[in-house]
Design an enzyme around this catalytic site. Structure first.
Site, PDB file in Angstrom:
ATOM      1  N   CYS A  95     -21.625 -16.442 -22.503  1.00  0.00           N
ATOM      2  CA  CYS A  95     -20.922 -17.767 -23.030  1.00  0.00           C
ATOM      3  C   CYS A  95     -19.231 -17.534 -22.577  1.00  0.00           C
ATOM      4  CB  CYS A  95     -21.198 -18.064 -24.743  1.00  0.00           C
ATOM      5  SG  CYS A  95     -20.352 -16.525 -25.266  1.00  0.00           S
TER       6      CYS A  95
ATOM      7  N   ARG B 129     -19.449  -5.724 -13.329  1.00  0.00           N
ATOM      8  CA  ARG B 129     -18.290  -5.410 -12.332  1.00  0.00           C
ATOM      9  C   ARG B 129     -17.668  -6.477 -11.564  1.00  0.00           C
ATOM     10  NH1 ARG B 129     -19.143  -3.331  -7.881  1.00  0.00           N
ATOM     11  NH2 ARG B 129     -17.160  -1.875  -7.914  1.00  0.00           N
TER      12      ARG B 129
ATOM     13  N   TYR C 233     -13.644  -5.997 -12.685  1.00  0.00           N
ATOM     14  CA  TYR C 233     -13.042  -5.658 -11.532  1.00  0.00           C
ATOM     15  C   TYR C 233     -12.933  -6.513  -9.930  1.00  0.00           C
ATOM     16  CZ  TYR C 233     -14.496  -0.955 -12.981  1.00  0.00           C
ATOM     17  OH  TYR C 233     -14.886  -0.057 -14.129  1.00  0.00           O
TER      18      TYR C 233
ATOM     19  N   GLU D 285     -16.476  15.274  -5.982  1.00  0.00           N
ATOM     20  CA  GLU D 285     -17.131  14.618  -7.113  1.00  0.00           C
ATOM     21  C   GLU D 285     -17.540  13.141  -6.760  1.00  0.00           C
ATOM     22  OE1 GLU D 285     -14.699  16.736 -10.728  1.00  0.00           O
ATOM     23  OE2 GLU D 285     -13.912  14.794  -9.990  1.00  0.00           O
ATOM     24  N   PRO D 286     -18.275  12.951  -5.696  1.00  0.00           N
ATOM     25  CA  PRO D 286     -18.867  11.491  -5.510  1.00  0.00           C
ATOM     26  C   PRO D 286     -19.554  10.998  -6.304  1.00  0.00           C
ATOM     27  CG  PRO D 286     -19.849  13.081  -3.750  1.00  0.00           C
ATOM     28  CD  PRO D 286     -18.795  13.807  -4.750  1.00  0.00           C
ATOM     29  N   GLY D 287     -19.551   9.678  -6.879  1.00  0.00           N
ATOM     30  CA  GLY D 287     -20.451   8.983  -7.527  1.00  0.00           C
ATOM     31  C   GLY D 287     -20.875   7.917  -7.152  1.00  0.00           C
TER      32      GLY D 287
HETATM   33  C1  LIG Z   1     -15.267   8.499 -11.999  1.00  0.00           C
HETATM   34  C2  LIG Z   1     -14.848   9.639 -11.393  1.00  0.00           C
HETATM   35  C3  LIG Z   1     -15.379  10.237 -10.431  1.00  0.00           C
HETATM   36  C4  LIG Z   1     -16.384   9.524  -9.420  1.00  0.00           C
HETATM   37  O1  LIG Z   1     -15.636   8.368  -8.785  1.00  0.00           O
HETATM   38  P1  LIG Z   1     -16.573   7.555  -7.690  1.00  0.00           P
HETATM   39  O2  LIG Z   1     -15.381   6.501  -7.264  1.00  0.00           O
HETATM   40  O3  LIG Z   1     -17.634   6.906  -8.280  1.00  0.00           O
HETATM   41  O4  LIG Z   1     -16.755   8.459  -6.774  1.00  0.00           O
HETATM   42  C5  LIG Z   1     -14.948  11.709  -9.956  1.00  0.00           C
HETATM   43  N1  LIG Z   1     -14.236  12.368 -10.602  1.00  0.00           N
HETATM   44  C6  LIG Z   1     -13.737  11.726 -11.580  1.00  0.00           C
HETATM   45  C7  LIG Z   1     -13.055  12.910 -12.454  1.00  0.00           C
HETATM   46  C8  LIG Z   1     -14.093  10.698 -11.989  1.00  0.00           C
HETATM   47  O5  LIG Z   1     -13.548  10.350 -13.371  1.00  0.00           O
END
Ligand SMILES: *Cc1c(COP(=O)(O)O)cnc(C)c1O
Length: 427
Positions: free
Chosen positions: A351, A320, A324, A282-284
């Site tokens: 502000c 971000r 973070y 699940e890469p984001g």
């Molecule tokens: C946020 C999330 C991701 C993606 O994380 P990245 O760091 O963006 O790759 C994948 N799986 C789950 C369950 C998440 O909550």
């Protein structure tokens, strides 16, 4: 070549930064600032590079990292599924053309209404607690449906991520402790309306080492070994978290390195158990971060305690750095080839003293009306933006083949009023 140049993606032409071959300065003039600019080709390249390293693996794009419909549409065309963290994200993923059977509803603390929406949509659900399991089973039984489920495991893996980005620690709010996993699969097997076919974890975000993935794979396969006697496992989902080099020079594993850390272990353990489940990832961030720059205009340059460059984007536009402590490379888009002449701190118009986008950067002489580009702004960028301090959200454009398309309109003052209701007695 400058550290930030990526051939075909970010380049310097005539001292201007270009993205996907389009002049960033002219984009700022045409569409105004702040402006998120996303390069379609880079999205596709990222997807293809990643999936090529993981043959046979199903990729579920983590939709929360970028909620633009167009971005998800592009990934849908590439064959991606989606990891949706809410009912709203299920809705968006389906609107982008991702089929329900390729959507996994993840997340903790789901409402009954969200579970109902998931059941009606026909998506899979990653269950985060026993309460959620019982609620889902009851609702699915009532709807005479059967939902494919996984359990989100807390694998107790420590990845060297920012504390707010670590999600697989023992103390994390996410997932079910490993010691409870076997019993919850047994319980799920007996319940109506739910069919446990998967197992899921996600160890954190912006991870820069491969070892935590091997550790997570092994810990997950330990559990798989224990449940495979009574569960017909269709897939194992190891989540996302693959980091990118925000600060140029940061050593980052390549997709091939990630694959080496995961695939041989996964395959060997499956073989030993005698099963052949699919692997899901699940890469984001990896898919979207470097596809996008945030353009903002310099309002003021002030010599005070430091040289402060005041721009029109703050943490209302990109949270971000404030949230973070994250680093984004800053480039003066209209002086992209000019040598550094001084040290500057780029700040926003909000502000709060934490409204700083880039600290102590070596930049060319910065002047009013210059365009600053913050790089790698495609993940957790626009989707985390707000109207704080009465600033309408900014626009987004997509560049492709030397052309730009507006993919999200800039909000107006009307949007500040939208949904606000003045009681009659106050009129
Ligand atoms: C946020 C999330 C991701 C993606 O994380 P990245 O760091 O963006 O790759 C994948 N799986 C789950 C369950 C998440 O909550």
């Amino acid at each position: 070549m400058k550290a930030y140049e990526i051939p075909g993606h970010l380049e310097v032409k005539g001292n201007h930064l270009t993205i996907g071959g389009v002049d960033a300065v002219s984009l700022a003039e045409t569409y105004g600032t702040p402006l998120y600019v996303t390069n379609e080709d880079r999205l596709r390249d990222n997807y293809r590079r990643f999936s090529a390293a993981f043959p046979g693996v199903s990729i579920f794009f983590a939709a929360k990292s970028n909620n633009n419909l167009v971005v998800q549409r592009i990934f849908a065309q590439e064959g991606a599924g989606a990891d949706a963290f809410s009912d709203g994200e299920i809705y968006l993923a389906r609107m982008a053309g991702i089929p329900a059977e390729k959507i996994l509803f993840t997340g903790n603390s789901k409402t009954d209404a969200e579970l109902q929406y998931a059941i009606d949509s026909g998506v899979m659900v990653s269950v985060d607690s026993r309460d959620e399991l019982l609620a889902l089973s009851k609702l699915a039984k009532k709807a005479k449906k059967e939902v494919k489920i996984a359990f989100r495991v807390n694998p107790d893996v420590s990845a060297d991520a920012h504390p707010k980005l670590a999600t697989g620690l023992k103390v994390s709010k996410f997932g079910i402790p490993t010691k409870d996993i076997v019993s919850i699969y047994k319980e799920a097997k007996k319940l109506p309306g739910v069919n446990p076919v998967g197992i899921h974890c996600h160890i954190g975000s912006q991870i820069l080492e491969t070892a935590p993935y091997t550790e997570a794979t092994n810990k997950m396969m330990d559990l798989v070994e224990q449940i495979s006697g009574f569960i017909d496992l269709e897939w194992v989902d190891l989540g996302g978290g693959f980091g990118i080099p925000y600060q140029k020079g940061t050593k980052v594993p390549t997709p091939k390195d990630w694959a080496k850390a995961i695939l041989p272990t996964f395959k060997a353990r499956c073989k030993k158990i005698g099963i052949s489940p699919e692997l899901h990832l699940e890469p984001g961030r990896y898919m979207v971060a470097d596809s996008t720059v945030l353009l903002m205009r310099v309002n003021t340059v002030k010599k005070a305690y430091k040289n402060f460059v005041g721009t029109d984007a703050g943490f209302n536009t990109l949270i971000r750095p404030a949230m973070y402590d994250s680093y984004h490379e800053a480039v003066i888009a209209n002086k992209a080839g000019s040598p550094a002449k001084g040290e500057y701190t780029v700040v926003g118009p909000i502000c709060e003293s934490g409204d700083i986008l880039a600290t102590d950067r070596q930049l060319p002489v910065v002047e009013k009306d210059d365009i600053v580009a913050l790089l790698d702004a495609g993940a957790y960028g626009f989707c985390m933006s707000s109207q704080y301090v009465g600033r309408p959200r900014c626009a987004e454009v997509l560049v492709h083949n030397g052309k730009a398309d507006l993919i999200r309109k800039r909000e107006t003052f009307d949007d500040l009023l939208q949904n606000q209701i003045m009681p009659g007695r106050l009129l």
